[in-house]
Motif scaffolding. Sequence first.
Motif, PDB file in Angstrom:
ATOM      1  N   ALA A 289       0.835  -1.208   0.000  1.00 14.16           N
ATOM      2  CA  ALA A 289       0.000   0.000   0.000  1.00 14.16           C
ATOM      3  C   ALA A 289       0.871   1.260   0.000  1.00 14.16           C
ATOM      4  CB  ALA A 289      -0.926  -0.009   1.208  1.00 14.16           C
ATOM      5  N   LEU A 290       1.965   1.230   0.739  1.00 20.11           N
ATOM      6  CA  LEU A 290       2.887   2.372   0.758  1.00 20.11           C
ATOM      7  C   LEU A 290       3.547   2.556  -0.604  1.00 20.11           C
ATOM      8  CD1 LEU A 290       4.453   1.652   4.258  1.00 20.11           C
ATOM      9  CD2 LEU A 290       3.131   3.692   3.666  1.00 20.11           C
ATOM     10  N   LEU A 291       3.897   1.452  -1.252  1.00 15.92           N
ATOM     11  CA  LEU A 291       4.509   1.515  -2.574  1.00 15.92           C
ATOM     12  C   LEU A 291       3.559   2.137  -3.589  1.00 15.92           C
ATOM     13  CD1 LEU A 291       6.722   0.667  -4.685  1.00 15.92           C
ATOM     14  CD2 LEU A 291       5.459  -1.483  -4.905  1.00 15.92           C
ATOM     15  N   GLU A 292       2.306   1.736  -3.548  1.00 14.97           N
ATOM     16  CA  GLU A 292       1.346   2.147  -4.564  1.00 14.97           C
ATOM     17  C   GLU A 292       0.756   3.530  -4.319  1.00 14.97           C
ATOM     18  OE1 GLU A 292      -1.567  -0.798  -5.531  1.00 14.97           O
ATOM     19  OE2 GLU A 292      -0.121  -2.452  -5.523  1.00 14.97           O
ATOM     20  N   ALA A 293       1.095   4.160  -3.201  1.00 19.13           N
ATOM     21  CA  ALA A 293       0.588   5.510  -2.924  1.00 19.13           C
ATOM     22  C   ALA A 293       0.937   6.443  -4.084  1.00 19.13           C
ATOM     23  CB  ALA A 293       1.186   6.029  -1.623  1.00 19.13           C
ATOM     24  N   PRO A 294      -0.038   7.165  -4.637  1.00 23.01           N
ATOM     25  CA  PRO A 294       0.208   7.963  -5.839  1.00 23.01           C
ATOM     26  C   PRO A 294       1.048   9.219  -5.617  1.00 23.01           C
ATOM     27  CG  PRO A 294      -2.043   8.253  -5.085  1.00 23.01           C
ATOM     28  CD  PRO A 294      -1.462   7.159  -4.250  1.00 23.01           C
ATOM     29  N   SER A 295       1.191   9.656  -4.382  1.00 28.84           N
ATOM     30  CA  SER A 295       1.976  10.861  -4.108  1.00 28.84           C
ATOM     31  C   SER A 295       2.643  10.723  -2.746  1.00 28.84           C
ATOM     32  CB  SER A 295       1.086  12.107  -4.116  1.00 28.84           C
ATOM     33  OG  SER A 295       0.191  12.073  -3.016  1.00 28.84           O
ATOM     34  N   LEU A 296       3.598  11.604  -2.481  1.00 29.02           N
ATOM     35  CA  LEU A 296       4.270  11.587  -1.184  1.00 29.02           C
ATOM     36  C   LEU A 296       3.290  11.883  -0.057  1.00 29.02           C
ATOM     37  CD1 LEU A 296       7.040  11.287   0.235  1.00 29.02           C
ATOM     38  CD2 LEU A 296       7.296  13.778   0.034  1.00 29.02           C
ATOM     39  N   ALA A 297       2.363  12.809  -0.295  1.00 28.08           N
ATOM     40  CA  ALA A 297       1.371  13.133   0.734  1.00 28.08           C
ATOM     41  C   ALA A 297       0.492  11.923   1.047  1.00 28.08           C
ATOM     42  CB  ALA A 297       0.511  14.308   0.273  1.00 28.08           C
ATOM     43  N   THR A 298       0.090  11.194   0.012  1.00 24.79           N
ATOM     44  CA  THR A 298      -0.729   9.998   0.226  1.00 24.79           C
ATOM     45  C   THR A 298       0.061   8.934   0.969  1.00 24.79           C
ATOM     46  OG1 THR A 298      -1.822  10.467  -1.873  1.00 24.79           O
ATOM     47  CG2 THR A 298      -2.224   8.323  -0.896  1.00 24.79           C
ATOM     48  N   ARG A 299       1.352   8.799   0.652  1.00 24.24           N
ATOM     49  CA  ARG A 299       2.193   7.821   1.356  1.00 24.24           C
ATOM     50  C   ARG A 299       2.321   8.197   2.830  1.00 24.24           C
ATOM     51  NH1 ARG A 299       6.525   7.504  -1.967  1.00 24.24           N
ATOM     52  NH2 ARG A 299       5.361   5.912  -3.109  1.00 24.24           N
ATOM     53  N   ARG A 300       2.491   9.476   3.093  1.00 22.90           N
ATOM     54  CA  ARG A 300       2.578   9.925   4.493  1.00 22.90           C
ATOM     55  C   ARG A 300       1.270   9.645   5.235  1.00 22.90           C
ATOM     56  NH1 ARG A 300      -0.351  14.368   6.114  1.00 22.90           N
ATOM     57  NH2 ARG A 300       0.467  15.537   4.329  1.00 22.90           N
ATOM     58  N   GLU A 301       0.141   9.901   4.589  1.00 19.06           N
ATOM     59  CA  GLU A 301      -1.152   9.631   5.222  1.00 19.06           C
ATOM     60  C   GLU A 301      -1.322   8.136   5.486  1.00 19.06           C
ATOM     61  OE1 GLU A 301      -3.744  11.280   2.337  1.00 19.06           O
ATOM     62  OE2 GLU A 301      -3.364  13.374   2.918  1.00 19.06           O
ATOM     63  N   THR A 302      -0.902   7.304   4.534  1.00 18.52           N
ATOM     64  CA  THR A 302      -0.968   5.848   4.718  1.00 18.52           C
ATOM     65  C   THR A 302      -0.062   5.412   5.855  1.00 18.52           C
ATOM     66  OG1 THR A 302      -1.394   5.572   2.341  1.00 18.52           O
ATOM     67  CG2 THR A 302      -0.688   3.621   3.563  1.00 18.52           C
ATOM     68  N   LEU A 303       1.131   5.981   5.916  1.00 12.97           N
ATOM     69  CA  LEU A 303       2.084   5.652   6.971  1.00 12.97           C
ATOM     70  C   LEU A 303       1.512   6.004   8.341  1.00 12.97           C
ATOM     71  CD1 LEU A 303       4.972   4.730   7.735  1.00 12.97           C
ATOM     72  CD2 LEU A 303       5.726   7.080   7.331  1.00 12.97           C
ATOM     73  N   VAL A 304       0.912   7.173   8.457  1.00 12.34           N
ATOM     74  CA  VAL A 304       0.307   7.594   9.730  1.00 12.34           C
ATOM     75  C   VAL A 304      -0.816   6.631  10.128  1.00 12.34           C
ATOM     76  CG1 VAL A 304      -1.117   9.379  10.813  1.00 12.34           C
ATOM     77  CG2 VAL A 304       0.936  10.017   9.546  1.00 12.34           C
ATOM     78  N   THR A 305      -1.639   6.254   9.165  1.00 13.44           N
ATOM     79  CA  THR A 305      -2.739   5.320   9.442  1.00 13.44           C
ATOM     80  C   THR A 305      -2.202   3.985   9.953  1.00 13.44           C
ATOM     81  OG1 THR A 305      -4.154   6.334   7.763  1.00 13.44           O
ATOM     82  CG2 THR A 305      -4.682   4.076   8.434  1.00 13.44           C
ATOM     83  N   LEU A 306      -1.145   3.476   9.336  1.00 14.54           N
ATOM     84  CA  LEU A 306      -0.564   2.197   9.754  1.00 14.54           C
ATOM     85  C   LEU A 306       0.034   2.295  11.154  1.00 14.54           C
ATOM     86  CD1 LEU A 306       1.193   1.135   6.419  1.00 14.54           C
ATOM     87  CD2 LEU A 306      -0.833   0.084   7.454  1.00 14.54           C
ATOM     88  N   ILE A 307       0.693   3.401  11.446  1.00 11.67           N
ATOM     89  CA  ILE A 307       1.279   3.580  12.777  1.00 11.67           C
ATOM     90  C   ILE A 307       0.185   3.673  13.829  1.00 11.67           C
ATOM     91  CG2 ILE A 307       2.577   5.180  14.232  1.00 11.67           C
ATOM     92  CD1 ILE A 307       4.299   5.838  11.810  1.00 11.67           C
TER      93      ILE A 307
END
Length: 214
Positions: A182-200
Amino acid sequence: MISAADLPDTIPVFQLPGALLLPRARLPLHIFEPRYLAMLDDTLKTPHRLIGMIQPREIPGSSERKLHAIGCAGRVTAFSETEDGRYMITLSGISRYRITREVSGFAPYLKADVSWDGFSRDLGPGEEDKGFDREPFMALLRRFFASRGLATDWDSLQEAEDELLINSLSMLCPFAPEDKQALLEAPSLATRRETLVTLIEFALRSGTDEEKMQ
């Protein structure tokens, strides 16, 4: 620097659960299996020196594994050989790709025809995350590291640029392979950060629930 015109249509594929490579990031790897030693030898003979990292995908109710469609290709930028014939290498992330067809042949490792369409941003300059609020993010990260008994150089993390910080944490944090995908497929850095926060946040809540059950 590799341009879009230099990207090959077929690349060797290294499937490794939980190993995440992102564009403009670096992934150290220890190569020792005969098939991957052969892959490395062949890769070093090519002008692009690209290896495609990919996550295997488990099929529920089956021991069979397939591959996720999207991976990230890295260029071999450093390698050293040990006395017993193993390699320590570094892959520098170049671009994500989508597998269009697995290629069968005489090589002992997997190759795949790939498409680079839709990932042109990966070849450009580093991304910015204008909505990134670092202080609450670092506070959340400290709680997560403390809950997992993890140590790090907090000064270096605090000073790291947004992309380096977010991508490094995405690669290094102990998340499940599907979460890494899911982190790999994030379309932008902001989306990856949001995904990372959700996982944490999910990991912290799960830890609290487990403690209550004990």
